[in-house]
Design an enzyme around this catalytic site. Structure first.
Site, short mmCIF file in Angstrom:
data_model
loop_
_atom_site.label_atom_id
_atom_site.label_comp_id
_atom_site.label_asym_id
_atom_site.label_seq_id
_atom_site.Cartn_x
_atom_site.Cartn_y
_atom_site.Cartn_z
N ASN A 13 -12.47 0.75 -22.33
CA ASN A 13 -11.10 0.79 -21.80
C ASN A 13 -10.98 -0.42 -20.87
O ASN A 13 -11.67 -0.47 -19.84
CB ASN A 13 -10.94 2.08 -21.01
CG ASN A 13 -9.57 2.72 -21.12
OD1 ASN A 13 -9.36 3.76 -20.53
ND2 ASN A 13 -8.64 2.15 -21.85
N CYS A 76 -5.31 6.76 -14.24
CA CYS A 76 -6.19 6.41 -15.36
C CYS A 76 -7.62 6.61 -14.89
O CYS A 76 -8.07 5.96 -13.93
CB CYS A 76 -5.95 4.95 -15.77
SG CYS A 76 -7.13 4.33 -17.00
N GLY A 77 -8.36 7.50 -15.55
CA GLY A 77 -9.69 7.85 -15.10
C GLY A 77 -10.69 6.71 -15.16
O GLY A 77 -11.39 6.42 -14.18
N GLU A 205 -3.29 6.92 -27.06
CA GLU A 205 -2.69 6.87 -25.73
C GLU A 205 -1.22 6.47 -25.77
O GLU A 205 -0.85 5.48 -26.41
CB GLU A 205 -3.44 5.88 -24.85
CG GLU A 205 -4.81 6.36 -24.40
CD GLU A 205 -5.35 5.56 -23.24
OE1 GLU A 205 -4.66 5.50 -22.19
OE2 GLU A 205 -6.44 4.98 -23.36
N ARG A 206 -0.41 7.24 -25.09
CA ARG A 206 0.98 6.84 -24.90
C ARG A 206 0.98 5.60 -23.99
O ARG A 206 0.10 5.41 -23.15
CB ARG A 206 1.80 7.97 -24.26
CG ARG A 206 1.35 8.35 -22.89
CD ARG A 206 2.25 9.37 -22.21
NE ARG A 206 1.81 9.52 -20.82
CZ ARG A 206 2.59 9.94 -19.83
NH1 ARG A 206 3.84 10.26 -20.06
NH2 ARG A 206 2.12 10.05 -18.61
N CYS A 215 -10.42 6.93 -22.88
CA CYS A 215 -9.36 7.38 -21.97
C CYS A 215 -9.98 8.40 -21.03
O CYS A 215 -10.33 9.51 -21.44
CB CYS A 215 -8.20 8.00 -22.75
SG CYS A 215 -6.93 8.73 -21.68
N GLY A 216 -10.11 8.03 -19.76
CA GLY A 216 -10.82 8.88 -18.81
C GLY A 216 -10.14 10.22 -18.58
O GLY A 216 -10.80 11.26 -18.57
N THR A 217 -8.82 10.21 -18.37
CA THR A 217 -8.14 11.49 -18.14
C THR A 217 -8.12 12.33 -19.42
O THR A 217 -8.14 13.56 -19.35
CB THR A 217 -6.70 11.26 -17.63
OG1 THR A 217 -5.98 10.43 -18.54
CG2 THR A 217 -6.72 10.61 -16.25
#
Length: 277
Positions: A13, A76-77, A205-206, A215-217
């Site tokens: 990411n 964002c994680g 991801e949007r 994507c962390g979250t």
């Protein structure tokens, strides 16, 4: 105009970090900036622009996250893990810190030179086994929002995901991301559980409007669903994403994301086609 920046990535990411305390860009300018500089092959290229600003509360500093389409994300994680490393190495914070975001405060800490741990925003919405219609067929999904305002995530089981070509589920992912059942739209996290309890995950991801390397979250949301539904017996759980491996520890309603960071480059953006007026 010369704009100092750092390029970082966590689990694939990737992010462009700028310090807005000096630049003083407005939200309108930051939106234009993100759209241009995130465009791969014609500018620096990234999933997200991370903007560092002065603290607005009790944290060490404030971080904003602008997607490649210019929209501002709540948090964002993986970006937060990279921000934590940047902040420590730039002297903005000690080994333990608090990052302020739209979705709330995010505690973070340095584990070693490259490994950082962040506490994701806690789930504020959880709808298990939600039934929705897609192309006239009923599909069962789990829905999670992290933080307030909530970051929306769908968690969807996809058998044999490790062997599944993303092109074959791209259309489904896009329809789920824009489904009318979800007012803000949603990030879409497909998962499968391997025999050793490792989880495979792929996230659409949007804001990016495509599958990303991590994507962390989304990883945190997936781990939360699996933990609450008792689908995995390990904690922390290892989740394999396209960009590598992340770990998530679930402690009641608290989620901890642990993983590697990479300081890729530092320099100055000179893009002749970057028009911010």
């Amino acid at each position: 105009m010369e704009i100092p920046f750092y390029k970082m990535q966590g689990a694939g990411n990737d992010f462009i970090l700028i310090d807005n305390q000096a630049l003083q860009f407005s939200t309108e300018v930051l939106t234009k900036f993100a759209v241009r500089v995130c465009t791969r092959r014609v500018s620096v290229g990234a999933d997200t622009v991370i903007v560092i600003e002065a603290s607005r509360g009790t944290g060490n500093f404030y971080a904003r996250f602008f997607n490649a389409d210019g929209s501002e994300a709540e948090m964002c994680g993986n970006g937060a893990r990279c921000v934590a490393r940047y902040a420590y190495e730039q002297g903005l914070a000690d080994e333990k810190m608090v990052i302020e975001t739209i979705a709330g405060n995010v505690p973070a800490e340095r584990i070693n030179t490259r490994t950082y741990r962040v506490q994701l925003n806690s789930p504020t919405v959880f709808e298990a086994d939600k039934k929705i219609q897609v192309d006239g067929k009923e599909l069962t999904v789990d829905y999670v929002e992290l933080g307030d305002p909530g970051i929306p995530h769908l968690v969807v089981h996809q058998p044999d995901l490790a062997m599944t070509e993303l092109e074959t589920i791209f259309d489904l992912a896009r329809k789920l991301r824009n489904h009318l059942a979800f007012e803000k739209g949603a990030n879409v996290n497909f998962y499968d559980i391997l025999s050793d309890q490792t989880v495979v995950e792929r996230t659409y991801e949007r804001g990016v409007e495509d599958f990303t390397l991590a994507c962390g979250t989304g990883t945190g949301s997936t781990a939360y669903v699996l933990n609450k539904k008792e689908l995995t017996q390990v904690n922390p759980v290892t989740i394999e994403v396209l960009g590598g491996a992340l770990q998530v520890e679930v402690v009641a309603e608290e989620l901890y994301l642990i993983g590697d960071t990479n300081m890729v480059a530092a320099g100055t953006i000179l893009d002749d086609d970057l028009f911010l007026d």
